[in-house]
Design an enzyme around this catalytic site. Structure first.
Site, mmCIF file in Angstrom:
data_model
loop_
_atom_site.group_PDB
_atom_site.id
_atom_site.type_symbol
_atom_site.label_atom_id
_atom_site.label_comp_id
_atom_site.label_asym_id
_atom_site.label_seq_id
_atom_site.Cartn_x
_atom_site.Cartn_y
_atom_site.Cartn_z
ATOM 1 N N ALA A 257 0.868 -1.180 0.000
ATOM 2 C CA ALA A 257 0.000 0.000 0.000
ATOM 3 C C ALA A 257 0.902 1.226 0.000
ATOM 4 C CB ALA A 257 -0.928 0.001 1.212
ATOM 5 N N GLU A 259 0.921 5.419 1.443
ATOM 6 C CA GLU A 259 0.276 6.301 2.411
ATOM 7 C C GLU A 259 -0.043 7.689 1.870
ATOM 8 O OE1 GLU A 259 4.832 6.633 3.202
ATOM 9 O OE2 GLU A 259 3.392 5.092 2.607
ATOM 10 N N HIS A 290 -1.516 0.347 9.447
ATOM 11 C CA HIS A 290 -0.166 0.828 9.131
ATOM 12 C C HIS A 290 -0.233 2.118 8.308
ATOM 13 C CE1 HIS A 290 4.096 -0.100 7.588
ATOM 14 N NE2 HIS A 290 3.672 0.854 6.779
ATOM 15 N N GLU A 291 -1.020 2.076 7.234
ATOM 16 C CA GLU A 291 -1.074 3.242 6.355
ATOM 17 C C GLU A 291 -1.715 4.440 7.045
ATOM 18 O OE1 GLU A 291 0.647 3.147 3.672
ATOM 19 O OE2 GLU A 291 1.024 1.009 3.943
ATOM 20 N N GLU A 313 8.580 3.928 8.237
ATOM 21 C CA GLU A 313 8.097 2.557 8.106
ATOM 22 C C GLU A 313 8.109 1.802 9.434
ATOM 23 O OE1 GLU A 313 6.462 1.941 5.685
ATOM 24 O OE2 GLU A 313 7.161 3.520 4.355
#
Length: 830
Positions: A257, A259, A290-291, A313
């Site tokens: 993905a 962001e 996470h994103e 990250e």
């Protein structure tokens, strides 16, 4: 094309202040190119020379402050801007830009299911230049205002709320200050599910052909999104900084993905067409979490230069797992992290290409070198380090430091030094010293307990190979006095390593099993004391906590890789314990290593049939165990691995013919293509069957399945055709290239493909030179002859790296692949 150096970026940032980009994109100009018009308003602080970047198909006009510049001055990807005076300036650029087929820049995809076309941007790390002219570095933030003209019937998505003006013209709300690599556009006849949360528009989007599958999971995806959004607002004092939150599942996406502020793009495999396990649903949820964390750490506050990419990250990785655990039904995410992600970090950290989590700025001198650090160290090791930091610092002080960081640097840029200073402001602990030991060093510590017993006490001393400080838990387990087979937790206590001069003493007799790093709070290879090895191997499935079992499985995985435990013994341990295992993530992780590494690479050809038989026996036991309808995820996992381990075609061919596994599940497209690929490897199918299956499933994933099957056929003609498609046909998309490569090399076909080992290095270099980093990554990862485990193959690769000059992304993949090959030879005793 020139890469941007850190020194050049620093010089340009001292000269320029960028205010605003006004960008017009016309996506109605045909299948090959689109129109890009950019106006950049900026200020030069002093007189000087600089450059703007773009990679056009044709540069039509350029004007600076109303005066035309010569388009022929474009050198590679740089247009010189000479003789700038101090003050404000306006740069106008008009160009034709190429669509991409490799997932870089503006990627264009036509859905084979219904013929509909979609485009989307992926502008990381320096691919904004493929879409519009830009001063392309992360610390030159600006406001971006985009207008997009698209075909009628299309919807345009972007970083801000989109407004349809009519006649296919869309305006996107101007962004706050963001970096060039975070600009995003996605356009096409999207299927959308929209809602509102916390006063903001939320949406999820996919190709029309995936609409039924997105609709099925829409509630789950949006529930996860809302829960994470709310939990982040409990953790972070800064509110969500953008005007909307869209999530687009896009085709042929290279990463998991991206962001982009307000428009996160995901690979559309996360829209599940076929049955998946709950662990796979958890993975999708983790990526969502996470994103979203990046909206604050990465988008609101952005790195100044790419040496600090780990901060983005690692933080998002840690927050993704932790927030999912706290806010959703997925409460065991750290078990999945242990078995599915942490090994990625351990493996990367033991290769010649290892680097500190936070590399020295001089080690990242340009954008090409920065791209190499998107690996298990920046993600898994970095997240593990942050988890250890939270254990040492305490979550309250950690979050206080994070919130100070956001407040001080919002809509701006920050460095590791800024991050550490902000953490230090919230605690009395020496965060800078911790960072020096954890973030500026390489390699994996190894921790081994020494256990003694005397005078009604037992003592544990931790032998450390390495230098990092660790705060970890020690688990003490006794045999269950009733059944003798189970293990029960006596106590779990924390120790700091190094311990000082005295061992840690506890009352009572020594336990049957002592486990260091119980709870998996630190990052280290763990070994067992001599008396703990037997109960660990014999009673592993009887250990009560899944995360403890994951630590023990990782210990055995590391021992296999280090030549301390035979691959066959690992497989026998899996046969003894996986049929009783209740945690799905552990079953998936152990089977993946048992097949992909222990069987396919660490055992020789003579030993492989017995290993495959062991894998099939494990899967049969799991299938029998789930005949009552419980454990559907376990059953699906077992069926998948049984197919992959089949040595004879008859059984799985019957499944394909009837469309079902006896007792379930019915075969969905994923299982049908999986069976057909295995039949292709075994020489039990042909082109006509592959074509018939593609008629049945003409989707994009069907095209990829057919590519794998065709490349896997055990004939000289099939191999030659697949090789030509990969290395001579430059129209093959990134996904179809990878699928073809995944089918080409097979352990059963080593003799058939032996001539291609020599050809690989020359052809991989050539295709990487022609097609760039994304295809180079795929050529290094999937097209490498990984099953040619012999000294001649290793010598070929070493000679190539010594004598040739592959582009950096391919060189890095080959360095890693050859080190894995070297390790496989060592495990085999060669």
């Amino acid at each position: 094309m020139s890469v941007l150096t850190r020194d050049e970026a620093q010089t340009r940032a001292q000269l320029l202040d960028i205010h605003r980009y006004t960008i017009e994109l016309d996506l109605t100009r045909g299948e090959e190119t689109f129109d890009s018009r950019t106006v950049i308003h900026f200020t030069a602080r002093t007189t000087g020379d600089t450059f703007v970047e773009l990679k056009p198909a044709a540069l039509r006009t350029v004007t600076l402050d109303g005066q035309p510049l010569d388009p022929e001055a474009l050198a590679g990807n740089r247009l010189p801007l000479t003789g700038l005076t101090a003050g404000e300036h306006e740069l106008r650029v008009e160009a034709d830009m190429r669509y991409s087929r490799t997932g870089e820049g503006m990627h264009r995809f036509t859905d084979p299911t219904d013929g509909e076309t979609y485009v989307y941007t992926q502008l990381f790390l320096e691919d904004v230049q493929r879409v519009f002219a830009a001063f392309d570095q992360p610390d030159l933030k600006a406001v971006f205002a985009l207008t997009v003209t698209a075909p009628e019937g299309w919807t345009v998505l972007g970083n801000g709320v989109a407004d349809h003006q009519g006649d296919g013209r869309w305006t996107l709300a101007p962004t706050p200050l963001i970096s060039t690599y975070l600009v995003a556009v996605a356009a096409g006849p999207w299927h959308s599910v929209r809602t509102e949360h916390a006063g903001l528009p939320f949406g999820i989007h996919c190709r029309r052909s995936l609409a039924p599958y997105l609709n099925t999971d829409a509630d789950e995806i949006l529930d996860i999104t809302r829960a994470c959004f709310d939990r982040y607002h409990e953790k972070f004092e800064e509110p969500y900084p953008f005007d909307s939150y869209d999530q687009a599942f896009v085709p042929e996406f290279n990463a998991g993905a991206m962001e982009n502020p307000g428009l996160v793009t995901f690979r559309d495999e996360f829209v599940f067409r076929s049955a998946v396990t709950d662990t796979e649903r958890q993975t999708r949820a983790m990526v969502i979490a996470h994103e979203m964390a990046h909206m604050w750490f990465g988008d609101l506050v952005t790195l100044r230069w790419w040496d600090d990419i780990w901060l983005n990250e690692s933080f998002a990785e840690y927050m993704g797992y932790q927030t999912l655990t706290e806010a959703t039904r997925f409460t065991d995410t750290w078990t999945d992290f242990a078995v599915a992600r942490k090994g990625w970090g351990y493996d990367a950290d033991q290769r010649p290409s290892t680097h500190p989590v936070a590399p020295d700025p001089d080690a990242v001198p340009d954008t090409a070198s920065a791209l190499l650090n998107f690996d298990g160290i920046s993600y898994a090791k970095g997240a593990s380090a942050l988890r250890q930091l939270v254990a040492w610092l305490g979550e309250k002080d950690f979050l206080a430091g994070i919130n100070t960081h956001f407040a001080r640097h919002k809509f701006a840029n920050a460095t590791l030094a800024d991050f550490l200073d902000n953490l230090a402001s919230a605690t009395d602990r020496d965060v800078h010293a911790w960072a020096g030991q954890w973030l500026r060093t390489t390699g994996v510590d190894t921790l081994t307990p020494a256990v003694t017993e005397a005078d009604g006490m037992w003592h544990v001393t931790v032998d450390q190979q390495g230098t990092r400080p660790h705060r970890l838990a020690v688990g003490a387990y006794d045999r269950d006095p009733i059944d003798g087979a189970s293990l029960i937790l006596r106590e779990r206590f924390e120790v700091d390593v190094p311990q000082g001069e005295s061992a840690t003493g506890r009352p009572g007799r020594r336990p049957a099993l002592v486990v260091l790093n119980d709870g998996d709070l630190t990052y280290a290879k763990i070994r067992l004391d001599e008396r703990s090895e037997e109960p660990a191997l014999r009673n592993l499935s009887a250990v009560p906590d899944a995360l403890t079992r994951a630590v023990l499985w990782n210990t055995m995985r590391d021992m296999v890789r280090d030549g301390e435990l035979g691959p066959a013994e690992y497989l026998e341990t899996a046969l003894a314990h996986l049929p009783e295992e209740t945690d799905l993530a552990i079953v998936q992780g152990v089977l993946a290593f048992a097949h992909g590494q222990a069987t396919d690479r660490y055992l020789g050809a003579a030993e492989r049939p017995a290993a495959l038989a062991t894998l099939r026996n494990i899967c049969r036991d799991l299938i029998r165990r789930t005949e009552d309808g419980n454990g559907t995820g376990l059953r699906l996992t077992a069926v998948r691995h049984f197919i992959d381990a089949a040595s004879q075609p008859d059984g799985i061919q019957e499944w394909l013919h009837t469309g079902s596994v006896p007792g379930g599940p019915e075969l969905d497209p994923e299982l049908r293509w999986r069976i057909l690929r295995r039949l292709a490897v075994l020489g039990a199918t042909d082109e006509s069957a592959i074509a018939a299956e593609l008629d049945r499933d003409p989707s994009a994933t069907g095209q990829e399945g057919a590519a794998r099957c065709r490349a896997a056929l055990p004939t000289h003609e099939a191999k030659a055709a697949a090789w030509t498609r990969m290395f001579e046909d430059d129209t093959l998309s990134n996904y179809l290239f990878s699928a073809t490569a995944q089918g080409f090399w097979q352990p059963e076909q080593i003799a058939l493909t032996s001539d291609y080992v020599l050809r690989y290095y020359r052809d991989a270099k050539a295709v990487a030179d022609r097609r760039g980093p994304a295809i180079a990554e795929a050529a290094g990862r999937y097209a490498f002859p990984q099953f040619a485990v012999d000294k001649d193959s290793l010598r070929l690769g070493e000679d190539f790296l010594r004598d040739a000059e592959p582009i950096p992304s391919l060189r890095r993949k080959l360095v890693d692949q050859l080190d894995d090959l070297r390790r496989a030879l060592t495990v085999r005793g060669n």
